[in-house]
Write an enzyme that holds these catalytic residues in place. Sequence first.
Site, PDB file in Angstrom:
ATOM      1  N   ILE A 247      27.656  47.071  38.343  1.00 11.03           N
ATOM      2  CA  ILE A 247      28.827  46.334  38.232  1.00 11.03           C
ATOM      3  C   ILE A 247      28.938  45.468  39.447  1.00 11.03           C
ATOM      4  O   ILE A 247      29.341  44.152  39.491  1.00 11.03           O
ATOM      5  CB  ILE A 247      30.104  47.158  38.436  1.00 11.03           C
TER       6      ILE A 247
ATOM      7  N   LYS B 294      37.502  50.971  39.743  1.00  8.73           N
ATOM      8  CA  LYS B 294      37.977  52.094  39.016  1.00  8.73           C
ATOM      9  C   LYS B 294      37.072  53.227  38.843  1.00  8.73           C
ATOM     10  O   LYS B 294      35.584  52.627  38.734  1.00  8.73           O
ATOM     11  CB  LYS B 294      38.781  51.745  37.546  1.00  8.73           C
TER      12      LYS B 294
ATOM     13  N   ASP C  23      35.088  57.855  32.428  1.00 14.01           N
ATOM     14  CA  ASP C  23      34.663  56.587  33.143  1.00 14.01           C
ATOM     15  C   ASP C  23      35.162  55.343  32.506  1.00 14.01           C
ATOM     16  O   ASP C  23      35.718  54.650  32.980  1.00 14.01           O
ATOM     17  CB  ASP C  23      33.211  56.818  33.800  1.00 14.01           C
TER      18      ASP C  23
ATOM     19  N   SER D  93      24.034  49.310  50.919  1.00 10.83           N
ATOM     20  CA  SER D  93      23.452  50.102  49.745  1.00 10.83           C
ATOM     21  C   SER D  93      22.294  50.960  50.317  1.00 10.83           C
ATOM     22  O   SER D  93      21.272  50.276  50.962  1.00 10.83           O
ATOM     23  CB  SER D  93      23.249  49.203  48.536  1.00 10.83           C
ATOM     24  N   ARG D  94      22.282  51.968  49.892  1.00 15.65           N
ATOM     25  CA  ARG D  94      21.131  53.001  50.098  1.00 15.65           C
ATOM     26  C   ARG D  94      19.655  52.421  49.687  1.00 15.65           C
ATOM     27  O   ARG D  94      18.793  52.393  50.635  1.00 15.65           O
ATOM     28  CB  ARG D  94      21.061  54.380  49.690  1.00 15.65           C
TER      29      ARG D  94
HETATM   30  P1  NAP Z   1      25.664  52.224  39.248  1.00 18.47           P
HETATM   31  O1  NAP Z   1      24.943  51.120  38.342  1.00 18.47           O
HETATM   32  O2  NAP Z   1      25.231  53.410  39.196  1.00 18.47           O
HETATM   33  O3  NAP Z   1      25.780  51.805  40.637  1.00 18.47           O
HETATM   34  C1  NAP Z   1      26.592  52.146  41.806  1.00 18.47           C
HETATM   35  C2  NAP Z   1      25.691  52.027  43.050  1.00 18.47           C
HETATM   36  O4  NAP Z   1      26.474  52.875  44.042  1.00 18.47           O
HETATM   37  C3  NAP Z   1      24.281  52.725  43.099  1.00 18.47           C
HETATM   38  O5  NAP Z   1      23.313  51.992  42.716  1.00 18.47           O
HETATM   39  C4  NAP Z   1      24.302  53.385  44.605  1.00 18.47           C
HETATM   40  O6  NAP Z   1      23.267  52.180  45.245  1.00 18.47           O
HETATM   41  C5  NAP Z   1      25.701  53.244  45.029  1.00 18.47           C
HETATM   42  N1  NAP Z   1      25.855  54.730  45.486  1.00 18.47           N
HETATM   43  C6  NAP Z   1      26.844  54.814  46.425  1.00 18.47           C
HETATM   44  N2  NAP Z   1      26.880  56.415  46.651  1.00 18.47           N
HETATM   45  C7  NAP Z   1      26.391  56.804  45.369  1.00 18.47           C
HETATM   46  C8  NAP Z   1      26.798  57.896  44.926  1.00 18.47           C
HETATM   47  N3  NAP Z   1      27.005  59.050  45.325  1.00 18.47           N
HETATM   48  N4  NAP Z   1      25.920  58.256  43.672  1.00 18.47           N
HETATM   49  C9  NAP Z   1      25.304  57.369  43.016  1.00 18.47           C
HETATM   50  N5  NAP Z   1      25.292  56.133  43.442  1.00 18.47           N
HETATM   51  C10 NAP Z   1      25.896  55.837  44.806  1.00 18.47           C
HETATM   52  O7  NAP Z   1      27.332  52.225  38.839  1.00 18.47           O
HETATM   53  P2  NAP Z   1      28.126  50.870  38.116  1.00 18.47           P
HETATM   54  O8  NAP Z   1      28.036  51.050  36.819  1.00 18.47           O
HETATM   55  O9  NAP Z   1      28.067  49.766  38.904  1.00 18.47           O
HETATM   56  O10 NAP Z   1      29.635  51.748  38.499  1.00 18.47           O
HETATM   57  C11 NAP Z   1      30.144  51.540  39.806  1.00 18.47           C
HETATM   58  C12 NAP Z   1      31.806  51.734  39.558  1.00 18.47           C
HETATM   59  O11 NAP Z   1      32.082  50.652  39.007  1.00 18.47           O
HETATM   60  C13 NAP Z   1      32.060  52.958  38.827  1.00 18.47           C
HETATM   61  O12 NAP Z   1      33.248  53.515  39.439  1.00 18.47           O
HETATM   62  C14 NAP Z   1      32.488  52.478  37.613  1.00 18.47           C
HETATM   63  O13 NAP Z   1      33.358  53.338  36.791  1.00 18.47           O
HETATM   64  C15 NAP Z   1      32.866  50.947  37.855  1.00 18.47           C
HETATM   65  N6  NAP Z   1      32.815  49.896  36.731  1.00 18.47           N
HETATM   66  C16 NAP Z   1      31.597  50.055  36.196  1.00 18.47           C
HETATM   67  C17 NAP Z   1      31.528  48.902  35.016  1.00 18.47           C
HETATM   68  C18 NAP Z   1      30.060  48.845  34.473  1.00 18.47           C
HETATM   69  O14 NAP Z   1      30.126  48.014  33.529  1.00 18.47           O
HETATM   70  N7  NAP Z   1      28.864  49.271  34.770  1.00 18.47           N
HETATM   71  C19 NAP Z   1      32.520  48.218  34.621  1.00 18.47           C
HETATM   72  C20 NAP Z   1      33.596  48.270  35.442  1.00 18.47           C
HETATM   73  C21 NAP Z   1      33.581  49.214  36.527  1.00 18.47           C
HETATM   74  P3  NAP Z   1      22.269  52.679  46.312  1.00 18.47           P
HETATM   75  O15 NAP Z   1      21.483  53.756  45.853  1.00 18.47           O
HETATM   76  O16 NAP Z   1      21.708  51.557  46.620  1.00 18.47           O
HETATM   77  O17 NAP Z   1      23.210  53.165  47.470  1.00 18.47           O
END
Ligand code: NAP
Length: 309
Positions: free
Chosen positions: A13, A89, A167, A35-36
Amino acid sequence: MRLRTGLLGIGKIARDQHIPAIAGNSRFELVACASRNARVDDVANFKDLESMLAALPDLHCVSICTPPQAHFDAALMALRAGCHVMLEKPPTATTRQIALLAEEAARSGRTLFQTWHSRFAAGVDSAREWLRGRKLVSGKIVWKEDVHFWHPGQRWIWEPGGFGVFDPGINALSLLTELLPDEVAVERARLEFPENQQAPIAATLALRTTAGVNIVAEFDFRQKGEQSWDIELATTSGALKLSRGGAGLELDGRIETLDEGLAGEYPRLYRRFASLCEAGKSEVDWRPFQLVADAFLIGERRIVAPHEI
Ligand code: NAP
């Protein structure tokens, strides 16, 4: 003066929506990312929030894009460092945590913008307007998507505090609570947990408004073929259907809005964030989160076959 902004958690996101939305808003300047494992070109990069805040004491805002399990510690740290915070969120892993963050924001005089991006979808304002003054008779939410397509490799979603099918499903509840003139509560719930996972893969909620109207909500991560992010509301004077997560709107079968997907939501979110920061206000609404928490509290649990991530 532009709001010097740091982004935390560079995943899907952050890259798909936050970075382009910040770049398109002249009120913000993206100066750093934390970011890690990931890096972003042309800004300062840090492994964690603590080092970003220590190195950049003049940062105005932190936008948090990590999974919900990491939201509380990060938001608290950023607020205590004097930054305004925008939170993806779902708000936090527990309901108490978001209440504590709201208190911290009020105490520190900083903005906490706890976002519900679906509320900024193209059809939502017209849907709310249309519903005002009409009498609701029934409602149905169908929120079904293929987890393999939309959440590939996202282990956190299946862990405690990861919300599972809620989610995406919490977006539907954020829309419902925004649209209905009456409040709504969970009456009954059934949650399906894969025997090898800690979060539900599917759920059915029976909700009832304070005016006594029943609303059924179905959430499922096992959807193949056509995906559904639909809310249908029947009133005594016509019917409304919000589709594609709020980007599409039909009133009495007539199409009212064109689909712009998530594309319009995040620019609107950042415009709201800028006005909240300028006005010194916060925006926090944890009702959708309470509905999910209540479903976990009273829901019947069924264990289903193991699910591969
Ligand atoms: P994602 O692709 O998994 O990315 C989240 C990033 O956060 C990871 O790449 C990781 O990067 C970092 N991170 C830090 N602490 C973490 C932990 N404890 N576990 C896993 N990753 C961790 O997830 P995302 O889809 O972007 O979603 C993130 C948030 O945005 C969620 O709350 C989701 O509900 C919300 N969201 C997502 C979307 C969508 O379409 N994907 C839409 C709206 C809202 P590092 O490893 O580099 O730290």
